[in-house]
Design a protein around this motif. Sequence first.
Motif, mmCIF file in Angstrom:
data_model
loop_
_atom_site.group_PDB
_atom_site.id
_atom_site.type_symbol
_atom_site.label_atom_id
_atom_site.label_comp_id
_atom_site.label_asym_id
_atom_site.label_seq_id
_atom_site.Cartn_x
_atom_site.Cartn_y
_atom_site.Cartn_z
ATOM 1 N N LEU A 82 0.825 -1.217 0.000
ATOM 2 C CA LEU A 82 0.000 0.000 0.000
ATOM 3 C C LEU A 82 0.858 1.266 0.000
ATOM 4 C CD1 LEU A 82 -2.813 -1.078 2.510
ATOM 5 C CD2 LEU A 82 -2.672 -1.395 0.042
ATOM 6 N N HIS A 83 2.110 1.128 0.458
ATOM 7 C CA HIS A 83 3.021 2.281 0.475
ATOM 8 C C HIS A 83 4.419 1.789 0.081
ATOM 9 C CE1 HIS A 83 0.006 4.116 3.128
ATOM 10 N NE2 HIS A 83 0.047 2.976 3.785
ATOM 11 N N ILE A 84 5.189 2.685 -0.544
ATOM 12 C CA ILE A 84 6.616 2.398 -0.784
ATOM 13 C C ILE A 84 7.404 3.507 -0.099
ATOM 14 C CG2 ILE A 84 8.443 2.148 -2.520
ATOM 15 C CD1 ILE A 84 6.297 1.208 -4.476
ATOM 16 N N HIS A 85 8.391 3.093 0.681
ATOM 17 C CA HIS A 85 9.189 4.044 1.453
ATOM 18 C C HIS A 85 10.627 3.958 0.949
ATOM 19 C CE1 HIS A 85 11.540 5.425 4.901
ATOM 20 N NE2 HIS A 85 10.454 6.016 5.367
ATOM 21 N N VAL A 86 11.138 5.061 0.402
ATOM 22 C CA VAL A 86 12.500 5.069 -0.156
ATOM 23 C C VAL A 86 13.392 5.939 0.720
ATOM 24 C CG1 VAL A 86 13.893 5.524 -2.222
ATOM 25 C CG2 VAL A 86 11.467 5.004 -2.467
ATOM 26 N N SER A 87 14.540 5.401 1.147
ATOM 27 C CA SER A 87 15.437 6.202 1.991
ATOM 28 C C SER A 87 16.891 5.934 1.617
ATOM 29 C CB SER A 87 15.214 5.873 3.471
ATOM 30 O OG SER A 87 15.525 4.518 3.716
ATOM 31 N N ASP A 88 17.773 6.765 2.169
ATOM 32 C CA ASP A 88 19.199 6.714 1.843
ATOM 33 C C ASP A 88 19.956 6.631 3.163
ATOM 34 O OD1 ASP A 88 21.509 6.834 0.405
ATOM 35 O OD2 ASP A 88 21.282 8.899 -0.238
ATOM 36 N N GLN A 89 20.740 5.545 3.345
ATOM 37 C CA GLN A 89 21.404 5.331 4.643
ATOM 38 C C GLN A 89 22.277 6.537 5.028
ATOM 39 O OE1 GLN A 89 24.509 2.375 4.847
ATOM 40 N NE2 GLN A 89 23.670 1.525 6.720
ATOM 41 N N GLU A 211 12.621 0.503 0.502
ATOM 42 C CA GLU A 211 13.791 0.461 -0.374
ATOM 43 C C GLU A 211 14.809 1.403 0.257
ATOM 44 O OE1 GLU A 211 13.921 -1.218 -3.379
ATOM 45 O OE2 GLU A 211 15.924 -0.548 -3.881
ATOM 46 N N ARG A 212 15.958 0.842 0.670
ATOM 47 C CA ARG A 212 16.951 1.686 1.336
ATOM 48 C C ARG A 212 18.253 1.606 0.552
ATOM 49 N NH1 ARG A 212 17.453 4.498 5.713
ATOM 50 N NH2 ARG A 212 19.200 4.395 7.173
ATOM 51 N N PHE A 213 18.774 2.772 0.174
ATOM 52 C CA PHE A 213 20.033 2.795 -0.559
ATOM 53 C C PHE A 213 21.176 2.909 0.436
ATOM 54 C CE2 PHE A 213 16.879 4.021 -3.674
ATOM 55 C CZ PHE A 213 17.233 3.191 -4.722
ATOM 56 N N THR A 214 22.134 1.982 0.327
ATOM 57 C CA THR A 214 23.286 1.994 1.222
ATOM 58 C C THR A 214 24.539 2.072 0.341
ATOM 59 O OG1 THR A 214 23.933 -0.340 1.281
ATOM 60 C CG2 THR A 214 21.986 0.247 2.575
ATOM 61 N N PRO A 215 25.683 2.446 0.916
ATOM 62 C CA PRO A 215 26.897 2.544 0.090
ATOM 63 C C PRO A 215 27.237 1.223 -0.604
ATOM 64 C CG PRO A 215 27.239 3.564 2.233
ATOM 65 C CD PRO A 215 25.902 2.880 2.299
ATOM 66 N N GLN A 216 26.844 0.085 -0.020
ATOM 67 C CA GLN A 216 27.128 -1.219 -0.648
ATOM 68 C C GLN A 216 26.190 -1.519 -1.803
ATOM 69 O OE1 GLN A 216 28.299 -4.970 0.898
ATOM 70 N NE2 GLN A 216 27.826 -4.279 2.953
ATOM 71 N N GLY A 217 24.974 -0.939 -1.739
ATOM 72 C CA GLY A 217 23.944 -1.221 -2.732
ATOM 73 C C GLY A 217 22.586 -1.166 -2.070
ATOM 74 N N ALA A 375 26.184 14.433 -2.598
ATOM 75 C CA ALA A 375 25.566 15.672 -2.139
ATOM 76 C C ALA A 375 24.375 16.031 -3.035
ATOM 77 C CB ALA A 375 26.594 16.794 -2.145
ATOM 78 N N LEU A 376 24.580 15.917 -4.337
ATOM 79 C CA LEU A 376 23.488 16.212 -5.271
ATOM 80 C C LEU A 376 22.300 15.283 -5.023
ATOM 81 C CD1 LEU A 376 25.164 16.687 -8.755
ATOM 82 C CD2 LEU A 376 23.727 18.317 -7.532
ATOM 83 N N ARG A 377 22.661 14.021 -4.782
ATOM 84 C CA ARG A 377 21.640 13.016 -4.556
ATOM 85 C C ARG A 377 20.826 13.344 -3.322
ATOM 86 N NH1 ARG A 377 24.649 8.221 -3.538
ATOM 87 N NH2 ARG A 377 24.057 8.288 -1.374
ATOM 88 N N ASN A 378 21.552 13.813 -2.318
ATOM 89 C CA ASN A 378 20.880 14.149 -1.077
ATOM 90 C C ASN A 378 19.850 15.243 -1.318
ATOM 91 O OD1 ASN A 378 20.523 13.603 1.600
ATOM 92 N ND2 ASN A 378 21.824 15.292 2.243
ATOM 93 N N ILE A 379 20.243 16.222 -2.133
ATOM 94 C CA ILE A 379 19.293 17.287 -2.474
ATOM 95 C C ILE A 379 18.109 16.660 -3.206
ATOM 96 C CG2 ILE A 379 18.964 19.357 -3.863
ATOM 97 C CD1 ILE A 379 22.067 19.782 -3.450
ATOM 98 N N GLY A 380 18.453 15.732 -4.113
ATOM 99 C CA GLY A 380 17.409 15.054 -4.869
ATOM 100 C C GLY A 380 16.451 14.320 -3.967
ATOM 101 N N MET A 381 16.993 13.618 -2.970
ATOM 102 C CA MET A 381 16.121 12.861 -2.069
ATOM 103 C C MET A 381 15.239 13.805 -1.285
ATOM 104 S SD MET A 381 16.472 9.751 -2.558
ATOM 105 C CE MET A 381 15.600 9.046 -1.165
ATOM 106 N N LEU A 382 15.864 14.904 -0.801
ATOM 107 C CA LEU A 382 15.075 15.845 -0.022
ATOM 108 C C LEU A 382 14.021 16.500 -0.909
ATOM 109 C CD1 LEU A 382 17.929 17.425 2.092
ATOM 110 C CD2 LEU A 382 16.057 16.024 2.936
ATOM 111 N N GLY A 383 14.363 16.671 -2.181
ATOM 112 C CA GLY A 383 13.439 17.354 -3.073
ATOM 113 C C GLY A 383 12.623 16.393 -3.924
ATOM 114 N N PHE A 384 12.738 15.099 -3.681
ATOM 115 C CA PHE A 384 12.075 14.086 -4.520
ATOM 116 C C PHE A 384 10.603 14.429 -4.743
ATOM 117 C CE2 PHE A 384 10.348 9.877 -5.449
ATOM 118 C CZ PHE A 384 11.315 9.348 -6.272
ATOM 119 N N ASP A 385 9.935 14.779 -3.650
ATOM 120 C CA ASP A 385 8.508 15.080 -3.738
ATOM 121 C C ASP A 385 8.261 16.373 -4.519
ATOM 122 O OD1 ASP A 385 8.309 12.932 -2.169
ATOM 123 O OD2 ASP A 385 7.390 13.929 -0.454
#
Length: 415
Positions: A82-89, A211-217, A375-385
């Motif tokens: 019912l929900h998908i939660h995407v995060s970055d370690q 779905e969690r993105f970690t430095p390993q994958g 760093a760019l990605r982090n902005i992307g994650m924060l701005g994803f919505d």
Amino acid sequence: MNAQRDNHYDIVIAGGGMVGSSLALGLAPLGLRVAIIEPVPRAAETQPSFDDRSTALSRSSQRMFQAMGLWDDIVAAATPILHIHVSDQGRFGFSHIDADEQGVEALGYVVINRVLGGVLQTALGKVESLDVLCPARIVATGPAPGSATVTVEEGDDQSRELSCDLLVAADGANSQVRTMLGIAATQIEYGQRAVIGNLLPEKPLQNVAYERFTPQGPLALLPVADDRAGFVWTVSEQNADRVLALDDESFLKELQHAFGNRLGEFSKVGKRAAYPLLLSKAMRLTAQRAVLVGNAAHGLHPVAAQGFNLGLRDVASLCDCIADARRDAGADADIGSELVLERYSNWRRGDQKKLVGFTDGLVRLFGDTRGPVRALRNIGMLGFDLIPGMRSLFAKHTMGLAGRLPRLSRGVPLS
Ligand SMILES: Cc1cc2nc3c(=O)[nH]c(=O)nc-3n(C[C@H](O)[C@H](O)[C@H](O)COP(=O)(O)OP(=O)(O)OC[C@H]3O[C@@H](n4cnc5c(N)ncnc54)[C@H](O)[C@@H]3O)c2cc1C
């Protein structure tokens, strides 16, 4: 039926895995004479398709199985997302997609491959115009006037010559039939392995896929039956053997560290298995009287849980092309003609290219640990919505609803 007729099929499908079996069932209403050639019985421990992985089925796959009359049996053993939660370690930003917001009752459903295999096999047993040769494998193929020939090796090195109007390679990412047809494929190794299994989290997932993105994958946790979570944990090739050899307690500790404490403490991990990850792409989707479907055509990183869903859209498109040829020219239509193959190839190229680009892009973007990219990605994650259309594109891919869809993917039965 004489011996020559007995050995002739309208369609021979190499590979009775998830995609090959679905194709045979999708074609069933057309009443064509079809054979599946499969080397490994479904119930065998070594069956590479119907194993212990949990597969997230998209909305288009759900509709397809509904149109094929199989959904009631599948959903009885499936868990809705019912929900998908995407995060970055290590970062605060996260994003989520909700079924309500998308106006659907579920974004997808999670089913164990082995269970799906059972449903497909039972249904295959009811198709009168189908022969399943198993254990058997295709060892040679070639063109003949107006047909393709297929040499099949059955147990005890006995071989048998078949002919068909159309040969479909559904024999997986390392497709031997693809090679026999002279179709080259590019394969790029990610240098990663996916470790899969299931565990019991302290707090139930409540129909959320993580779905969690970690430095390993990437690390995915999917809701499955009995409040357990199916995990797909991508680890680097160098680290994989060590992770697999850990005792349960140490394994859970490392997995917990990668995921965090959002779901409380992890316990009771089940059997683990690992899969090497590669991106494979066939240079062409067709050869004379032959087409590729599923992993034989494209093998994706499981980051977005799309490989099987994409393969099912190959199946639905091929079924459409064949049904249309028979509608236009009647029962004598040449379903292996260049016209039919070209229609299939033109239709599938765009969807496959988009999905390959989307999943490969995700792996590379989130796997890059260099400062500026991160760093760019982090902005992307924060701005994803906030990025216009970004989330709905992600949702559309996840639900398998992007682009022009064939009948079965829209839930419309073939007859
Ligand atoms: C860890 C992991 C998680 C995944 N999760 C998801 C997910 O959540 N959602 C999703 O959509 N996809 C997912 N996928 C992708 C999905 O599993 C594949 O796309 C799917 O299995 C492809 O099915 P296939 O039938 O094309 O190939 P395969 O599953 O590889 O089956 C090929 C079949 O061909 C047979 N075969 C082999 N050689 C021959 C021969 N010479 N002649 C005849 N037959 C032969 C094999 O025995 C097998 O039965 C995941 C993949 C991995 C690795």
